[in-house]
Write a protein that holds these residues in place. Sequence first.
Motif, PDB file in Angstrom:
ATOM      1  N   VAL A 135      27.956  47.399  29.247  1.00 47.94           N
ATOM      2  CA  VAL A 135      28.583  46.273  29.961  1.00 47.94           C
ATOM      3  C   VAL A 135      27.730  45.973  31.186  1.00 47.94           C
ATOM      4  O   VAL A 135      27.572  46.802  32.062  1.00 47.94           O
ATOM      5  CB  VAL A 135      30.063  46.520  30.336  1.00 47.94           C
ATOM      6  CG1 VAL A 135      30.938  46.529  29.101  1.00 47.94           C
ATOM      7  CG2 VAL A 135      30.262  47.812  31.121  1.00 47.94           C
ATOM      8  N   ALA A 136      27.150  44.809  31.205  1.00 50.18           N
ATOM      9  CA  ALA A 136      26.214  44.477  32.278  1.00 50.18           C
ATOM     10  C   ALA A 136      26.386  43.023  32.707  1.00 50.18           C
ATOM     11  O   ALA A 136      25.421  42.282  32.879  1.00 50.18           O
ATOM     12  CB  ALA A 136      24.778  44.737  31.823  1.00 50.18           C
ATOM     13  N   GLY A 137      27.656  42.633  32.874  1.00 54.03           N
ATOM     14  CA  GLY A 137      27.930  41.266  33.315  1.00 54.03           C
ATOM     15  C   GLY A 137      28.188  41.194  34.805  1.00 54.03           C
ATOM     16  O   GLY A 137      28.308  40.116  35.371  1.00 54.03           O
ATOM     17  N   MET A 194      26.751  43.357  27.001  1.00 50.04           N
ATOM     18  CA  MET A 194      27.604  42.270  27.477  1.00 50.04           C
ATOM     19  C   MET A 194      27.003  41.734  28.771  1.00 50.04           C
ATOM     20  O   MET A 194      26.773  42.481  29.715  1.00 50.04           O
ATOM     21  CB  MET A 194      29.046  42.723  27.725  1.00 50.04           C
ATOM     22  CG  MET A 194      29.913  41.552  28.210  1.00 50.04           C
ATOM     23  SD  MET A 194      31.670  41.918  28.281  1.00 50.04           S
ATOM     24  CE  MET A 194      31.775  42.851  29.804  1.00 50.04           C
ATOM     25  N   ASP A 284      26.123  49.836  33.879  1.00 50.97           N
ATOM     26  CA  ASP A 284      24.739  49.422  34.101  1.00 50.97           C
ATOM     27  C   ASP A 284      23.796  50.402  34.782  1.00 50.97           C
ATOM     28  O   ASP A 284      22.610  50.438  34.480  1.00 50.97           O
ATOM     29  CB  ASP A 284      24.679  48.044  34.793  1.00 50.97           C
ATOM     30  CG  ASP A 284      25.586  47.945  36.011  1.00 50.97           C
ATOM     31  OD1 ASP A 284      26.020  48.993  36.520  1.00 50.97           O
ATOM     32  OD2 ASP A 284      25.846  46.819  36.462  1.00 50.97           O
ATOM     33  N   ALA A 319      35.078  56.240  45.078  1.00 56.18           N
ATOM     34  CA  ALA A 319      35.367  54.991  44.360  1.00 56.18           C
ATOM     35  C   ALA A 319      35.165  55.146  42.861  1.00 56.18           C
ATOM     36  O   ALA A 319      34.441  54.383  42.223  1.00 56.18           O
ATOM     37  CB  ALA A 319      34.501  53.860  44.915  1.00 56.18           C
ATOM     38  N   GLU A 339      42.927  53.366  38.505  1.00 54.56           N
ATOM     39  CA  GLU A 339      41.771  52.915  39.268  1.00 54.56           C
ATOM     40  C   GLU A 339      41.840  53.402  40.714  1.00 54.56           C
ATOM     41  O   GLU A 339      42.911  53.650  41.260  1.00 54.56           O
ATOM     42  CB  GLU A 339      41.665  51.388  39.180  1.00 54.56           C
ATOM     43  CG  GLU A 339      40.313  50.814  39.589  1.00 54.56           C
ATOM     44  CD  GLU A 339      39.125  51.286  38.722  1.00 54.56           C
ATOM     45  OE1 GLU A 339      39.194  52.374  38.120  1.00 54.56           O
ATOM     46  OE2 GLU A 339      38.108  50.558  38.669  1.00 54.56           O
ATOM     47  N   ASN A 369      36.826  59.293  36.425  1.00 53.50           N
ATOM     48  CA  ASN A 369      36.390  58.538  35.253  1.00 53.50           C
ATOM     49  C   ASN A 369      35.011  57.931  35.488  1.00 53.50           C
ATOM     50  O   ASN A 369      34.817  57.199  36.447  1.00 53.50           O
ATOM     51  CB  ASN A 369      37.415  57.411  35.013  1.00 53.50           C
ATOM     52  CG  ASN A 369      36.909  56.362  34.061  1.00 53.50           C
ATOM     53  OD1 ASN A 369      36.338  56.691  33.020  1.00 53.50           O
ATOM     54  ND2 ASN A 369      37.096  55.100  34.408  1.00 53.50           N
ATOM     55  N   ASN A 371      33.643  56.014  33.266  1.00 49.29           N
ATOM     56  CA  ASN A 371      33.704  54.810  32.430  1.00 49.29           C
ATOM     57  C   ASN A 371      32.680  54.793  31.313  1.00 49.29           C
ATOM     58  O   ASN A 371      32.040  53.784  31.045  1.00 49.29           O
ATOM     59  CB  ASN A 371      33.586  53.547  33.283  1.00 49.29           C
ATOM     60  CG  ASN A 371      34.807  52.671  33.098  1.00 49.29           C
ATOM     61  OD1 ASN A 371      35.830  53.143  32.576  1.00 49.29           O
ATOM     62  ND2 ASN A 371      34.724  51.424  33.495  1.00 49.29           N
ATOM     63  N   MET A 416      40.095  45.672  32.751  1.00 43.08           N
ATOM     64  CA  MET A 416      39.099  46.749  32.761  1.00 43.08           C
ATOM     65  C   MET A 416      38.982  47.378  31.370  1.00 43.08           C
ATOM     66  O   MET A 416      39.977  47.591  30.685  1.00 43.08           O
ATOM     67  CB  MET A 416      39.516  47.826  33.753  1.00 43.08           C
ATOM     68  CG  MET A 416      39.672  47.286  35.175  1.00 43.08           C
ATOM     69  SD  MET A 416      39.849  48.587  36.397  1.00 43.08           S
ATOM     70  CE  MET A 416      41.461  49.234  35.984  1.00 43.08           C
ATOM     71  N   TYR A 441      26.472  62.020  36.214  1.00 43.14           N
ATOM     72  CA  TYR A 441      26.898  60.800  36.906  1.00 43.14           C
ATOM     73  C   TYR A 441      26.191  60.585  38.230  1.00 43.14           C
ATOM     74  O   TYR A 441      26.326  61.386  39.155  1.00 43.14           O
ATOM     75  CB  TYR A 441      28.410  60.847  37.144  1.00 43.14           C
ATOM     76  CG  TYR A 441      28.998  59.516  37.550  1.00 43.14           C
ATOM     77  CD1 TYR A 441      28.804  58.383  36.764  1.00 43.14           C
ATOM     78  CD2 TYR A 441      29.753  59.379  38.720  1.00 43.14           C
ATOM     79  CE1 TYR A 441      29.349  57.154  37.127  1.00 43.14           C
ATOM     80  CE2 TYR A 441      30.306  58.158  39.088  1.00 43.14           C
ATOM     81  CZ  TYR A 441      30.098  57.050  38.281  1.00 43.14           C
ATOM     82  OH  TYR A 441      30.644  55.840  38.638  1.00 43.14           O
ATOM     83  N   LYS A 445      25.519  51.873  43.187  1.00 38.64           N
ATOM     84  CA  LYS A 445      26.492  50.800  43.436  1.00 38.64           C
ATOM     85  C   LYS A 445      26.523  50.331  44.874  1.00 38.64           C
ATOM     86  O   LYS A 445      26.930  49.208  45.142  1.00 38.64           O
ATOM     87  CB  LYS A 445      27.905  51.291  43.085  1.00 38.64           C
ATOM     88  CG  LYS A 445      28.080  51.630  41.613  1.00 38.64           C
ATOM     89  CD  LYS A 445      29.538  51.786  41.254  1.00 38.64           C
ATOM     90  CE  LYS A 445      29.711  52.396  39.896  1.00 38.64           C
ATOM     91  NZ  LYS A 445      30.552  51.567  39.008  1.00 38.64           N
TER      92      LYS A 445
HETATM   93  O1  LIG Z   1      33.178  41.120  34.898  1.00 42.56           O
HETATM   94  C1  LIG Z   1      32.512  42.166  34.840  1.00 42.56           C
HETATM   95  C2  LIG Z   1      32.565  43.157  35.835  1.00 42.56           C
HETATM   96  C3  LIG Z   1      31.789  44.291  35.691  1.00 42.56           C
HETATM   97  N1  LIG Z   1      30.987  44.445  34.602  1.00 42.56           N
HETATM   98  C4  LIG Z   1      30.190  45.675  34.414  1.00 42.56           C
HETATM   99  O2  LIG Z   1      31.067  46.785  34.475  1.00 42.56           O
HETATM  100  C5  LIG Z   1      30.434  47.892  35.064  1.00 42.56           C
HETATM  101  C6  LIG Z   1      31.254  48.462  36.189  1.00 42.56           C
HETATM  102  O3  LIG Z   1      31.390  47.525  37.213  1.00 42.56           O
HETATM  103  P1  LIG Z   1      31.544  47.984  38.718  1.00 42.56           P
HETATM  104  O4  LIG Z   1      30.308  48.755  39.080  1.00 42.56           O
HETATM  105  O5  LIG Z   1      31.916  46.842  39.554  1.00 42.56           O
HETATM  106  O6  LIG Z   1      32.781  48.984  38.590  1.00 42.56           O
HETATM  107  P2  LIG Z   1      33.514  49.814  39.671  1.00 42.56           P
HETATM  108  O7  LIG Z   1      32.556  50.665  40.438  1.00 42.56           O
HETATM  109  O8  LIG Z   1      34.400  48.953  40.487  1.00 42.56           O
HETATM  110  O9  LIG Z   1      34.424  50.805  38.780  1.00 42.56           O
HETATM  111  C7  LIG Z   1      34.084  51.225  37.480  1.00 42.56           C
HETATM  112  O10 LIG Z   1      33.150  52.321  37.524  1.00 42.56           O
HETATM  113  C8  LIG Z   1      33.628  53.522  38.097  1.00 42.56           C
HETATM  114  C9  LIG Z   1      34.878  53.976  37.380  1.00 42.56           C
HETATM  115  O11 LIG Z   1      35.397  55.152  37.931  1.00 42.56           O
HETATM  116  C10 LIG Z   1      35.944  52.903  37.454  1.00 42.56           C
HETATM  117  O12 LIG Z   1      37.109  53.346  36.791  1.00 42.56           O
HETATM  118  C11 LIG Z   1      35.378  51.675  36.787  1.00 42.56           C
HETATM  119  O13 LIG Z   1      36.294  50.591  36.800  1.00 42.56           O
HETATM  120  C12 LIG Z   1      29.031  47.418  35.471  1.00 42.56           C
HETATM  121  O14 LIG Z   1      28.131  47.832  34.478  1.00 42.56           O
HETATM  122  C13 LIG Z   1      29.161  45.910  35.492  1.00 42.56           C
HETATM  123  O15 LIG Z   1      27.956  45.221  35.210  1.00 42.56           O
HETATM  124  C14 LIG Z   1      30.923  43.477  33.628  1.00 42.56           C
HETATM  125  O16 LIG Z   1      30.195  43.615  32.642  1.00 42.56           O
HETATM  126  N2  LIG Z   1      31.689  42.358  33.781  1.00 42.56           N
END
Ligand SMILES: O=c1ccn([C@@H]2O[C@H](COP(=O)(O)OP(=O)(O)O[C@H]3OC[C@@H](O)[C@H](O)[C@H]3O)[C@@H](O)[C@H]2O)c(=O)[nH]1
Length: 615
Positions: A135-137, A194, A284, A319, A339, A369, A371, A416, A441, A445
């Motif tokens: 997931v990389a959106g 994605m 990502d 976080a 979360e 988590n 993820n 999520m 991990y 971020k």
């Molecule tokens: O709309 C979106 C938002 C995010 N993403 C992707 O989702 C991934 C996670 O996004 P974020 O880094 O913002 O996520 P967060 O740090 O807020 O939390 C995430 O990672 C850590 C876990 O412990 C959390 O439970 C999880 O929600 C990234 O790879 C990002 O590119 C999407 O592909 N689409």
Amino acid sequence: MASSVDSSDIFSSALALQSNLGILSTDQIDLAKILLENGQSHLFLQWPELGVDDKEKLDFFDQIACLNSSYPGGLAAYIKTAKELLADSKVGKNPYDGFSPSVPSGENLTFGNENFIEMEKRGVIEARNSAFVLVAGGLGERLGYNGIKVALPRETTTGTCFLQHYIESILALQEASNKVASDESQRDIPFIIMTSDDTHSRTQDLLELNSYFGMKPTQVHLLKQEKVACLDDNDARLALDPHNKYRIQTKPHGHGDVHSLLYSSGLLHKWLDAGLKWVLFFQDTNGLLFNAIPASLGVSATKQYHVNSLAVPRKAKEAIGGITKLTHADGRSMVINVEYNQLDPLLRATGFPDGDVNCETGFSPFPGNINQLILELGSYKEELQKTEGAIKEFVNPKYKDSTKTAFKSSTRLECMMQDYPKTLPPTARVGFTVMDIWLAYAPVKNNPEDAAKVPKGNPYHSATSGEMAIYRANSLILQKAGVKVGEPVKQVFNGQEVEVWSRITWKPKWGMIFSDIKKKVSGNCEVSQRSTMAIKGRTVIIEDLSLDGALIVDSIDDAEVKLGGLIKNNGWTMESVDYKDTSVPEEIRIRGFRFNKLEQHEKKFTQPGTFYVED
Ligand SMILES: O=c1ccn([C@@H]2O[C@H](COP(=O)(O)OP(=O)(O)O[C@H]3OC[C@@H](O)[C@H](O)[C@H]3O)[C@@H](O)[C@H]2O)c(=O)[nH]1
Ligand SMILES: [Mg+2]
């Protein structure tokens, strides 16, 4: 035009629109009806008469068509859910009402022990039955980097970016897995990314400019998520762009979109037909992730988990979400991610007055988590056929005041990917696997400024810590394989104190699992703390090597290269760089250091044969 006639009633609530019906197609009139029936007549209040801005009016309907088709159940469903969630939020309804949290028990893996090695081997067997989904959106707003995050170097010793590392890891797994397959068939592991409008073209360019980093282009699929409509008030009135009355404001819907996109792509059927069993989701910027993949896939296969979430010990208030067992007053229970912003309030509301705090171990009792989800394909497809991939959403409006009647800025629904298990039946086998943080991990971020403010003892989640974690993990893995690796030193970069280990990196094809790495290391080996070692070839054997300096080895697959003897040179030193120094490229200065390449022993082997590298 029949529909415009029977719906004259509904259009009378929007006279400005009614006068424009003549330019609209039947489909567009149907969309207009959906909007009006769902309380959106305000969208047309400022529309001029027919003949003025007609092109813009059609553009408006193009956007509405897109918003309608990209959401399961369309805009009507979106608005209905939004009204419900906004009403719940207004009365302060706890989304976990009736549930009490407790600490679940899961599978614990310890790197390098017998069970771990077994699980890794099992994982390699299963790898060819898997599809990987990145997931990389996301824009990475907290990091603030101007490019896409997967293009960032995972480490700067070799400069390999995250995406290249992920692809090479999948290819290494694919090869190892095909080798042990009983029927000798060769399978290509599908890789899905994605993207969103924020990342799509730059992701595609990165792949194309680099020949897909060695993957077949047909193996890679990009699925682009669409943004969702923003909401202006508790009645879920869609928000217009303040600069364009023909455009709805939109924002990202969250990583949960990956499930509906996979469902509508038709890929799940194809994969089942091809005999695949597992879908692995990942995020990502976790440069350590593939250290954890083989063993956890082995756990999924052995335990026959429908859902397996990877976790690491979590620091209170870190976080990352907490894996939690939620038991309802009526007896139902589920193991699910809570979360990070919801864990503290949930605990306080359910008899834990201190909220999200560490226990005697120095960690939160709830596993963190990361993820990374491994889903069993058959049950996943079945579930998605029921839900069409829709995931339980939430809304997080920032209210202007305590009356909760107005928002500071428009809001939207979000979802999520880790909420997928929320709709599963109680018979589903949902588990999780806990691994060491150093192994599994190290996300990137946080920007340097925010990372420097992280409470002492909590992980920085920055570009600095992300890179240092690679060196630490590789050093520890080699240490466990018998190499004497120098003790780390503490240094401060961009205001963050980190442990600096020897800068050891290798290509995934050199060693994906511990038993393979052990086979490539023998005798009395030593690497000093100030050393750099980059192994870029496949058959590189380390035997009685004493390294004190920099060593870079690159070789083709048919060359067997032995590294041994004493190799000593001035090596690469680390120089501090300030993140505010814009004369330094952004991807370097966000780490706070760069290498000064004084001297290195660099060898490249382009012919088959056996070679020795000594000083
Ligand atoms: O709309 C979106 C938002 C995010 N993403 C992707 O989702 C991934 C996670 O996004 P974020 O880094 O913002 O996520 P967060 O740090 O807020 O939390 C995430 O990672 C850590 C876990 O412990 C959390 O439970 C999880 O929600 C990234 O790879 C990002 O590119 C999407 O592909 N689409
Ligand atoms: Mg986020």
